[in-house]
Design an enzyme around this catalytic site. Structure first.
Site, PDB file in Angstrom:
ATOM      1  N   ASN A  64     -17.447 -10.272   3.114  1.00 53.79           N
ATOM      2  CA  ASN A  64     -17.260  -9.181   1.898  1.00 53.79           C
ATOM      3  C   ASN A  64     -18.331  -9.060   1.114  1.00 53.79           C
ATOM      4  OD1 ASN A  64     -17.417 -11.197  -0.543  1.00 53.79           O
ATOM      5  ND2 ASN A  64     -15.900 -12.266   0.692  1.00 53.79           N
ATOM      6  N   ASP A  82      -9.643 -14.443   2.541  1.00 57.57           N
ATOM      7  CA  ASP A  82      -8.545 -14.890   2.355  1.00 57.57           C
ATOM      8  C   ASP A  82      -8.007 -15.433   3.513  1.00 57.57           C
ATOM      9  OD1 ASP A  82      -7.827 -14.382  -0.701  1.00 57.57           O
ATOM     10  OD2 ASP A  82      -8.012 -12.385  -0.078  1.00 57.57           O
ATOM     11  N   LYS A 103     -20.101 -15.430  22.938  1.00 51.40           N
ATOM     12  CA  LYS A 103     -19.844 -14.456  22.422  1.00 51.40           C
ATOM     13  C   LYS A 103     -18.760 -13.378  23.276  1.00 51.40           C
ATOM     14  CE  LYS A 103     -22.381 -10.098  21.761  1.00 51.40           C
ATOM     15  NZ  LYS A 103     -23.485  -9.380  22.225  1.00 51.40           N
ATOM     16  N   PRO A 150      -7.544 -21.847   2.908  1.00 50.88           N
ATOM     17  CA  PRO A 150      -6.955 -22.433   1.481  1.00 50.88           C
ATOM     18  C   PRO A 150      -7.484 -21.987   0.743  1.00 50.88           C
ATOM     19  CG  PRO A 150      -8.681 -23.628   2.835  1.00 50.88           C
ATOM     20  CD  PRO A 150      -8.311 -22.501   3.628  1.00 50.88           C
ATOM     21  N   ASP A 151      -6.435 -21.961  -0.594  1.00 49.04           N
ATOM     22  CA  ASP A 151      -6.976 -21.451  -2.051  1.00 49.04           C
ATOM     23  C   ASP A 151      -7.671 -22.661  -2.697  1.00 49.04           C
ATOM     24  OD1 ASP A 151      -7.051 -20.808  -4.500  1.00 49.04           O
ATOM     25  OD2 ASP A 151      -5.693 -19.123  -4.142  1.00 49.04           O
ATOM     26  N   ILE A 152      -9.092 -22.579  -2.727  1.00 46.80           N
ATOM     27  CA  ILE A 152      -9.791 -23.484  -3.317  1.00 46.80           C
ATOM     28  C   ILE A 152      -9.595 -23.834  -4.639  1.00 46.80           C
ATOM     29  CG2 ILE A 152     -12.055 -24.613  -3.757  1.00 46.80           C
ATOM     30  CD1 ILE A 152     -12.913 -22.594  -1.294  1.00 46.80           C
ATOM     31  N   PHE A 179     -12.038 -16.538 -11.174  1.00 46.83           N
ATOM     32  CA  PHE A 179     -12.361 -15.280 -11.143  1.00 46.83           C
ATOM     33  C   PHE A 179     -11.408 -14.319 -10.502  1.00 46.83           C
ATOM     34  CE2 PHE A 179     -16.821 -14.234 -12.766  1.00 46.83           C
ATOM     35  CZ  PHE A 179     -17.016 -15.377 -13.382  1.00 46.83           C
ATOM     36  N   LYS A 200      -2.185 -13.981 -12.036  1.00 45.04           N
ATOM     37  CA  LYS A 200      -3.043 -14.719 -11.170  1.00 45.04           C
ATOM     38  C   LYS A 200      -3.290 -16.070 -11.886  1.00 45.04           C
ATOM     39  CE  LYS A 200      -5.552 -12.770  -8.179  1.00 45.04           C
ATOM     40  NZ  LYS A 200      -6.677 -11.802  -7.579  1.00 45.04           N
ATOM     41  N   LYS A 256      -2.088 -19.610  -9.966  1.00 47.51           N
ATOM     42  CA  LYS A 256      -2.878 -20.510  -9.624  1.00 47.51           C
ATOM     43  C   LYS A 256      -2.942 -21.754 -10.592  1.00 47.51           C
ATOM     44  CE  LYS A 256      -5.539 -17.236  -6.884  1.00 47.51           C
ATOM     45  NZ  LYS A 256      -6.611 -17.581  -5.780  1.00 47.51           N
TER      46      LYS A 256
HETATM   47  O1  C5P Z   1      -6.564 -14.884  -5.135  1.00 43.84           O
HETATM   48  P1  C5P Z   1      -7.725 -14.342  -5.386  1.00 43.84           P
HETATM   49  O2  C5P Z   1      -8.825 -14.288  -4.284  1.00 43.84           O
HETATM   50  O3  C5P Z   1      -7.952 -12.788  -6.070  1.00 43.84           O
HETATM   51  O4  C5P Z   1      -8.234 -15.299  -6.517  1.00 43.84           O
HETATM   52  C1  C5P Z   1      -9.807 -15.332  -6.976  1.00 43.84           C
HETATM   53  C2  C5P Z   1     -10.216 -16.436  -7.432  1.00 43.84           C
HETATM   54  O5  C5P Z   1      -9.641 -17.698  -6.657  1.00 43.84           O
HETATM   55  C3  C5P Z   1     -11.424 -16.515  -7.366  1.00 43.84           C
HETATM   56  O6  C5P Z   1     -11.755 -17.587  -8.598  1.00 43.84           O
HETATM   57  C4  C5P Z   1     -11.751 -17.209  -6.282  1.00 43.84           C
HETATM   58  O7  C5P Z   1     -13.047 -18.094  -6.368  1.00 43.84           O
HETATM   59  C5  C5P Z   1     -10.520 -18.281  -5.806  1.00 43.84           C
HETATM   60  N1  C5P Z   1     -10.302 -18.321  -4.604  1.00 43.84           N
HETATM   61  C6  C5P Z   1     -10.541 -19.624  -4.035  1.00 43.84           C
HETATM   62  N2  C5P Z   1     -10.084 -19.660  -2.495  1.00 43.84           N
HETATM   63  C7  C5P Z   1      -9.456 -18.702  -1.919  1.00 43.84           C
HETATM   64  C8  C5P Z   1      -9.316 -17.480  -2.626  1.00 43.84           C
HETATM   65  C9  C5P Z   1      -9.771 -17.272  -3.985  1.00 43.84           C
HETATM   66  O8  C5P Z   1     -11.148 -20.610  -4.699  1.00 43.84           O
HETATM   67  N3  C5P Z   1      -8.934 -18.947  -0.679  1.00 43.84           N
END
Ligand code: C5P
Length: 397
Positions: free
Chosen positions: A208, A276, A286, A303-305, A323, A337, A341
């Site tokens: 990104n 994501d 390749k 995973p959502d860290i 953020f 959000k 979260k």
């Molecule tokens: O859900 P979204 O990507 O908009 O959330 C943004 C926030 O979540 C940011 O703080 C980003 O660093 C964190 N994040 C994360 N792991 C992910 C997706 C987002 O830590 N897989």
């Protein structure tokens, strides 16, 4: 606020030098002692007498002033200061600083010291935007030089754009921040930053537009307040700051592992733009183009860290900050959000292409916490970082 602080103020040669006179007053009313240095060009814009009268202090102008050399010496002059402020910092002075020149008192003072330096650039917009100045800015930032401004607006030369020196009150606030070190002493803070790269095969990946600029500025600002910073960064466009522990990762899964390994921390700030999705079964070799056939890419959720750390039941950081880069209904989405979260604060920003925020030098954020939403004016990412770092320090205090 600045009681017993010694500030060496170098006034460069630009029309904005007149604002340095007000800056002297602002610093003194906060309790600072201001030792003024006026460059030869600076003396074309303000008089030595007004500078020394307002500072209530002897003015220094010449490198080879034998009396001063005997009394104090230029090295002593810069080392006895708590902070060196250059306002206005002209394109020429910045070039000298970036190159390490020492051909007059100001440049020699700046080279002969390891005292922190804060500069308030002021110049014509084209000079500011010139590739040479932009190169020098990158070098100076890398050297740990603090910046305040420049602001955007009408200029004395009749043009419009970035290049106006920050206002004296803004500079005074930046001085207070720069000298507020120690606020985070003894605190360990984790910062994630940059994009992640999710491989498709050994040569292709999904990524990104995150440059890592805001996360990097934040890590620098936290370290400047004395925090022990663990900086977990994806492949960013900007180099990591000095004085922090840098852990480089590529993928979201690697970032999660690095974050877990960094715990426990007092505060964790998630500025990374984590992908994501990742590609299921990324190929080890390749992927070849085949006639008429398109590769099928299957995705899995990463995973959502942030959510993982925010929802820890054991060893959860006292403060977890996320953020939210949004393109629509910024505050509403970010507020939802935050709840989803489970983090304490969300720093929301509008990343529609026309804002120029993603990958750009400035940010306009709204900080959302349990009390509500607080919208900050658009400013340099370094200023946003400094304010956030102060807010974090206050929350941990
Ligand atoms: O859900 P979204 O990507 O908009 O959330 C943004 C926030 O979540 C940011 O703080 C980003 O660093 C964190 N994040 C994360 N792991 C992910 C997706 C987002 O830590 N897989």
């Amino acid at each position: 606020m600045l009681a017993s602080k010694n500030i060496l103020l170098i006034i460069g040669g630009g029309i904005a030098a007149f604002k340095a006179l007000d800056l002297i007053r602002r610093l003194r009313e906060r309790g600072a002692t201001v030792t003024p240095v006026l460059t030869r060009a600076g003396a074309e814009f303000v008089t030595p007498l007004s500078v020394s009268a307002l500072a209530g202090h002897k003015l220094f102008q010449d490198l080879f002033d034998l009396t001063d050399e005997a009394e104090m010496g230029h090295i002593e002059l810069s080392r006895s200061a708590d902070l060196i402020v250059v306002a206005p910092a002209t394109a020429d002075l910045m070039a000298k600083m970036a190159q390490g020149h020492a051909d007059d008192l100001a440049s020699t003072l700046l080279l002969a010291t390891d005292t922190p330096v804060l500069i308030a650039p002021a110049m014509n917009v084209r000079m500011w935007q010139h590739a040479a100045t932009q190169r020098n800015i990158a070098v100076l930032r890398g050297d740990g030089i603090g910046f305040v401004g420049p602001n955007e607006g009408d200029m004395a030369c009749g043009e419009h754009g970035p290049g106006r020196m920050a206002e004296p009150l803004e500079i005074a606030a930046a001085v207070e921040t720069a000298l507020a070190d120690g606020l985070l002493k003894g605190k360990r803070v984790l910062v994630t930053s940059g994009p992640t790269h999710e491989p498709i095969d050994p040569v292709r990946y999904i990524a990104n537009r995150s440059s890592g600029a805001q996360g990097t500025a934040l890590a620098r600002a936290l370290a400047a307040l004395g925090a022990e910073v663990v900086f977990v960064t994806g492949p960013a466009d900007v180099p990591p700051p000095g004085g922090v522990e840098v852990i480089r990762v590529q993928t979201a899964q690697e970032m999660l592992a690095a974050v877990k390994a960094a715990l426990p921390v007092d505060a964790a700030v998630f500025a990374a733009a984590v992908a994501d999705w990742r590609v299921v079964g990324a190929s080890d070799s390749k992927i070849k183009k085949t006639k008429g056939g398109l590769p099928k890419i299957e995705f899995a959720e990463n995973p959502d860290i942030l959510a993982h750390v925010a929802q820890l039941t054991q060893a959860r950081p006292a403060l977890v900050v996320g953020f939210a880069a949004e393109t629509d209904d910024v505050v509403e989405n970010a507020t939802a959000k935050r709840a989803r979260k489970g983090c304490d604060w969300i720093v929301a920003n509008d990343v529609r292409a026309e804002t120029g925020i993603m990958g750009g030098p400035e940010n306009a954020v709204t900080v959302i916490d349990a009390q509500g939403a607080e919208t900050w004016p658009r400013m340099d990412k370094a200023r946003v970082a400094a304010r956030l770092a102060e807010r974090i320090a206050a929350a941990l205090a």
